[in-house]
Scaffold this active site. Structure first.
Site: not given
Ligand code: GLA
Length: 393
Positions: A36, A38, A129, A132-134, A166, A178
């Site tokens: 996370e 990273t 949530s 990753s809905s976007s 984004e 994501d």
């Molecule tokens: C969000 C970002 C990702 C990542 C995570 C944390 O989901 O979209 O690119 O940085 O946070 O790991």
């Protein structure tokens, strides 16, 4: 077929006359197992695509108009715009900006979008949530553009285009994780991705006797207003300082020992602990893949726990809601490991739980969370799915 798909068809017919020639597409959400914060530090991540995601029913138009309707945003009604509008972000367009951003990026990369379309969208990823809905919507649109207009782009291209949407259009400096796992997801597998090179392998992720539970804090959050961009800037500052002595391109180039030997170069203790998280989390992610491949679930769980603690104390992106969930999860005997997932600041946490303890787990976590936070969390059992696809009924 999900009754929402039937509803999408009905809405499409009502709005646009007929759904006979409309095509149905799907793109998943994602959950990150470990690794996370990273992905913008040149480190590794280990996420998987989910079976929940975003659906679109779409038909090309003769002109350049774009008509949108979302079952999730029915209050907004039909949103009408056109291709020329894609050259700038328009707050009035709400969620449609993610779509316009993709059109914008495709155009910039030399892929000319020749006509508009009518589209009905529905998503079953809980919004905000952290699942990753976007990114799911971005990759869905990228995949539709590729299919409808015959653009020759790879999964990695789609991921990079989604990230550019984004970063440049929406204004969130997210990493590549994501969009990458959504574009390249594989059923029953997690993706071990090196974000410095974009090389990846797929690793079987099939649990026997355990369940990956996703726990939603149900805390509303918007990443753009969060400290996400600030964390990214702190890591960049740490890197600049370390580069005065070390020949490294990213924090992901460092081992834990190399970091410890040079940590004092970073005078600001806050910046120092942010960098420590980025380096140690990268090491943990590599180890986690190793132990999973040896079927050592207990060791995997310990690494999940260490990841959360680092995100809590060093990276400081958890907050009371996520900590309450993880603390409660860890108090149940059948929990093998638990951590927040995604960006943090709310959103979801995950736990690996022995099936025999699943009901007790949910009861205990629900009760403890309600007591501490004042409202209930939600639970989903993660089902690992494929990347984007056209669904032919
Ligand atoms: C969000 C970002 C990702 C990542 C995570 C944390 O989901 O979209 O690119 O940085 O946070 O790991």
């Amino acid at each position: 077929m999900d009754h929402h798909i039937t509803e999408m068809r009905k809405v499409f017919e009502d709005l646009f006359g007929s759904a006979k020639n409309a095509r149905l597409f799907f793109s998943p959400g994602r959950v990150n197992l470990i690794g996370e914060h990273t992905d913008y530090n040149g480190g590794h991540v280990f996420p998987c695509a989910l079976e929940i995601g975003t659906y679109a029913l779409v038909e090309k138009r003769e002109d350049e108009e774009l008509h949108f309707y979302s079952l999730n945003e029915s209050k907004a009604g039909t949103v009408v715009t056109d291709l020329s509008h894609a050259d700038h972000y328009d707050p009035k367009l709400g969620w449609v900006n993610y779509v316009m951003g993709m059109i914008h990026v495709f155009e910039k990369k030399g892929f000319h979008v020749r006509s508009g379309w009518n589209m009905v969208v529905y998503g079953n990823i809980p919004v905000a949530s952290g699942l990753s809905s976007s990114a799911s919507l971005e990759i869905l649109i990228g995949y539709i553009l590729k299919t409808l207009f015959g653009f020759e782009v790879t999964g990695t291209d789609l991921a990079l285009f989604g990230q550019a949407d984004e970063n440049e259009y929406i204004g969130l400096n997210c990493g590549i994780m994501d969009q990458f796992v959504i574009a390249n997801g594989k059923k029953d597998h997690a993706l071990f991705l090196n974000t410095a090179t974009l090389e990846y392998t797929t690793v079987p992720f099939v649990l026997r006797g355990q369940t990956l539970v996703i726990m939603n804090t149900n805390k509303p959050r918007g990443l753009k207003d969060s400290k996400y961009n600030e964390r990214r800037a702190e890591c960049e500052e740490a890197l600049r300082i370390l580069q005065t002595k070390l020949n490294i391109a990213t924090l992901g180039d460092l081992t834990d020992e190399e970091f410890d030997q040079n940590a004092e170069l970073i005078e600001n203790p806050v910046v120092r602990k942010r960098a420590k998280h980025a380096v140690y989390e990268n090491t943990r992610t590599m180890k986690a893949v190793e132990v999973l491949q040896k079927n050592d679930i207990a060791a995997f769980g310990k690494l999940m726990d260490a990841s959360h603690d680092s995100l809590r104390y060093d990276y400081e992106v958890t907050g009371p809601e996520l900590d309450a969930l993880v603390d409660a999860a860890r108090s149940v005997k059948g929990t093998i490991g638990s951590r927040m997932t995604g960006a943090g600041f709310g959103g979801c946490a995950i736990a690996l739980v022995e099936d025999a303890y699943l009901e007790e787990f949910k009861d205990t976590v629900r009760k403890e969370y309600l007591e501490k936070i004042g409202y209930e969390p939600s639970f989903y059992e993660a089902v690992v799915g494929d990347g984007p696809k056209e669904i032919k009924e």
